[in-house]
Design a protein around this motif. Structure first.
Motif, PDB file in Angstrom:
ATOM      1  N   ILE A  39      29.388  -7.190   2.354  1.00 24.91           N
ATOM      2  CA  ILE A  39      29.586  -6.942   0.798  1.00 24.91           C
ATOM      3  C   ILE A  39      29.553  -8.349   0.017  1.00 24.91           C
ATOM      4  N   PHE A  40      29.112  -8.625  -0.645  1.00 21.51           N
ATOM      5  CA  PHE A  40      28.914  -9.956  -1.361  1.00 21.51           C
ATOM      6  C   PHE A  40      29.741  -9.830  -2.631  1.00 21.51           C
ATOM      7  N   ARG A  41      30.926 -10.510  -2.633  1.00 16.24           N
ATOM      8  CA  ARG A  41      31.809 -10.614  -3.603  1.00 16.24           C
ATOM      9  C   ARG A  41      32.038 -11.868  -4.360  1.00 16.24           C
ATOM     10  N   LEU A  42      31.648 -11.825  -5.755  1.00 18.52           N
ATOM     11  CA  LEU A  42      31.291 -12.931  -6.283  1.00 18.52           C
ATOM     12  C   LEU A  42      32.817 -13.288  -7.127  1.00 18.52           C
ATOM     13  N   HIS A  43      33.116 -14.741  -7.085  1.00 19.99           N
ATOM     14  CA  HIS A  43      34.217 -14.991  -8.027  1.00 19.99           C
ATOM     15  C   HIS A  43      33.942 -14.761  -9.348  1.00 19.99           C
ATOM     16  N   PRO A  44      35.012 -14.356 -10.023  1.00 17.72           N
ATOM     17  CA  PRO A  44      34.708 -13.855 -11.365  1.00 17.72           C
ATOM     18  C   PRO A  44      34.104 -14.805 -12.440  1.00 17.72           C
ATOM     19  N   TYR A  61      15.803  -7.176  -2.003  1.00 18.96           N
ATOM     20  CA  TYR A  61      16.789  -6.147  -1.516  1.00 18.96           C
ATOM     21  C   TYR A  61      16.940  -6.076   0.075  1.00 18.96           C
ATOM     22  N   LYS A  62      18.150  -5.840   0.677  1.00 16.82           N
ATOM     23  CA  LYS A  62      18.327  -5.453   2.079  1.00 16.82           C
ATOM     24  C   LYS A  62      19.404  -4.452   1.938  1.00 16.82           C
ATOM     25  N   SER A  63      19.079  -3.494   2.782  1.00 14.31           N
ATOM     26  CA  SER A  63      19.878  -2.013   2.687  1.00 14.31           C
ATOM     27  C   SER A  63      21.279  -2.278   3.151  1.00 14.31           C
ATOM     28  N   ASN A  64      21.503  -3.290   3.991  1.00 15.45           N
ATOM     29  CA  ASN A  64      22.981  -3.720   4.468  1.00 15.45           C
ATOM     30  C   ASN A  64      23.608  -4.801   3.413  1.00 15.45           C
ATOM     31  N   ILE A  65      23.251  -5.026   2.364  1.00 15.34           N
ATOM     32  CA  ILE A  65      23.773  -5.906   1.500  1.00 15.34           C
ATOM     33  C   ILE A  65      24.391  -5.139   0.363  1.00 15.34           C
ATOM     34  N   THR A  66      25.631  -5.052  -0.157  1.00 16.05           N
ATOM     35  CA  THR A  66      26.021  -4.554  -1.364  1.00 16.05           C
ATOM     36  C   THR A  66      26.674  -5.902  -2.209  1.00 16.05           C
ATOM     37  N   TRP A  67      26.390  -5.660  -3.548  1.00 15.13           N
ATOM     38  CA  TRP A  67      26.827  -6.621  -4.449  1.00 15.13           C
ATOM     39  C   TRP A  67      28.258  -5.801  -5.063  1.00 15.13           C
ATOM     40  N   SER A  68      29.345  -6.508  -4.712  1.00 17.72           N
ATOM     41  CA  SER A  68      30.619  -5.591  -4.988  1.00 17.72           C
ATOM     42  C   SER A  68      30.956  -5.585  -6.448  1.00 17.72           C
ATOM     43  N   SER A  69      31.481  -4.373  -7.041  1.00 22.54           N
ATOM     44  CA  SER A  69      31.702  -4.123  -8.224  1.00 22.54           C
ATOM     45  C   SER A  69      33.308  -3.517  -8.200  1.00 22.54           C
ATOM     46  N   SER A  70      33.691  -3.582  -7.018  1.00 22.69           N
ATOM     47  CA  SER A  70      34.732  -2.870  -6.726  1.00 22.69           C
ATOM     48  C   SER A  70      36.263  -3.732  -6.845  1.00 22.69           C
ATOM     49  N   SER A  71      37.283  -3.284  -6.782  1.00 25.58           N
ATOM     50  CA  SER A  71      38.298  -4.034  -6.954  1.00 25.58           C
ATOM     51  C   SER A  71      38.392  -4.816  -5.226  1.00 25.58           C
ATOM     52  N   LEU A  72      39.314  -5.789  -5.221  1.00 26.34           N
ATOM     53  CA  LEU A  72      39.719  -6.639  -4.034  1.00 26.34           C
ATOM     54  C   LEU A  72      40.129  -5.568  -2.746  1.00 26.34           C
ATOM     55  N   GLU A  73      40.940  -4.947  -3.278  1.00 31.51           N
ATOM     56  CA  GLU A  73      41.617  -4.118  -2.264  1.00 31.51           C
ATOM     57  C   GLU A  73      40.515  -2.845  -1.924  1.00 31.51           C
ATOM     58  N   LYS A  74      39.832  -2.454  -2.582  1.00 32.35           N
ATOM     59  CA  LYS A  74      38.863  -1.700  -1.981  1.00 32.35           C
ATOM     60  C   LYS A  74      37.695  -2.233  -1.201  1.00 32.35           C
ATOM     61  N   ASP A  75      37.494  -3.516  -1.405  1.00 29.20           N
ATOM     62  CA  ASP A  75      36.500  -4.293  -0.717  1.00 29.20           C
ATOM     63  C   ASP A  75      37.128  -4.315   0.707  1.00 29.20           C
ATOM     64  N   PHE A  76      38.379  -4.668   0.568  1.00 31.55           N
ATOM     65  CA  PHE A  76      39.301  -5.081   2.021  1.00 31.55           C
ATOM     66  C   PHE A  76      39.593  -3.869   2.732  1.00 31.55           C
ATOM     67  N   GLU A  77      39.538  -2.583   2.294  1.00 29.31           N
ATOM     68  CA  GLU A  77      39.630  -1.332   2.934  1.00 29.31           C
ATOM     69  C   GLU A  77      38.231  -1.102   3.590  1.00 29.31           C
ATOM     70  N   LYS A  78      37.101  -1.465   3.230  1.00 24.56           N
ATOM     71  CA  LYS A  78      36.169  -1.239   3.666  1.00 24.56           C
ATOM     72  C   LYS A  78      35.438  -2.246   4.695  1.00 24.56           C
ATOM     73  N   SER A  79      36.278  -3.318   4.717  1.00 28.50           N
ATOM     74  CA  SER A  79      35.677  -4.380   5.544  1.00 28.50           C
ATOM     75  C   SER A  79      36.443  -4.489   7.019  1.00 28.50           C
ATOM     76  N   HIS A  80      35.804  -5.210   7.848  1.00 25.93           N
ATOM     77  CA  HIS A  80      36.500  -5.640   9.030  1.00 25.93           C
ATOM     78  C   HIS A  80      36.817  -7.089   9.378  1.00 25.93           C
ATOM     79  N   VAL A  81      35.688  -7.831   8.726  1.00 27.22           N
ATOM     80  CA  VAL A  81      36.057  -9.249   8.802  1.00 27.22           C
ATOM     81  C   VAL A  81      35.605  -9.736   7.403  1.00 27.22           C
ATOM     82  N   ALA A  82      36.260 -10.958   6.921  1.00 25.44           N
ATOM     83  CA  ALA A  82      35.972 -11.763   5.710  1.00 25.44           C
ATOM     84  C   ALA A  82      35.539 -13.084   5.703  1.00 25.44           C
TER      85      ALA A  82
END
Length: 171
Positions: A39-44, A61-82
């Motif tokens: 999950i690629f999360r850009l600084h605002p 395009y890579k099927s295993n890369i998502t550009w985040s548009s979620s809240s930080l909490e949602k991204d953390f909930e989906k993740s294992h490492v950051a």
């Protein structure tokens, strides 16, 4: 398989050069490890279009890369490492059971918000180190490391939300 349902959140820096470095590095990881989600999360403050124009490889395009548009909490909930560098968002990672991985080496260490934990927290500067870090998730070391990082962050910020961590550790 070892990498089953593994997600790496990339907390890209506000600094344009570092942001590009991190995303290009993570893009390489995504090519090497197609079974791991990124999950690629850009600084605002980051201009995504400019970033993509300057680094056209990130447009592919890579099927295993998502550009985040979620809240930080949602991204953390989906993740294992950051993967992070200077991002203070990393202080919340451990409360979601997400293992922080510092992007860089000893010269960059002053930029690390978790500098006090430099002797125990994980860092990554070569792509081939990534798989060993992923393996830690399935070891006894993992929960201990998260707990230590969480306790440190919790002392630094009394208001960290402990609920997600309790959920993670009780699973």
């Amino acid at each position: 398989s070892l990498q089953k349902s593994h997600t790496c959140l990339v907390l890209a820096d506000g600094d344009r050069e570092v942001c590009a470095q991190m995303l290009l590095f993570a893009n390489t990881l995504a090519s090497l490890y197609p079974e791991i989600q990124f999950i690629f999360r850009l600084h605002p403050d980051t201009n995504k279009q400019l970033l993509l124009n300057q680094n056209p490889v990130l447009k592919v395009y890579k099927s295993n890369i998502t550009w985040s548009s979620s809240s930080l909490e949602k991204d953390f909930e989906k993740s294992h490492v950051a993967l992070y560098r200077g991002s203070n968002a990393i202080f919340d990672a451990a409360s979601f059971g997400v293992l922080p991985i510092f992007f860089g080496n000893d010269e960059d260490i002053m930029l690390d918000p978790l500098l006090d934990l430099a002797d125990i927290r994980l860092s990554l500067k070569e792509v081939d180190q990534f798989i060993d870090i992923i393996k830690i998730r399935f070891s006894n070391k993992h929960n201990k490391l998260i707990k230590t990082i969480f306790e440190y962050c919790n002392k630094k910020f009394d208001d960290l939300n402990i609920e997600p961590l309790i959920r993670v550790l009780s699973n």
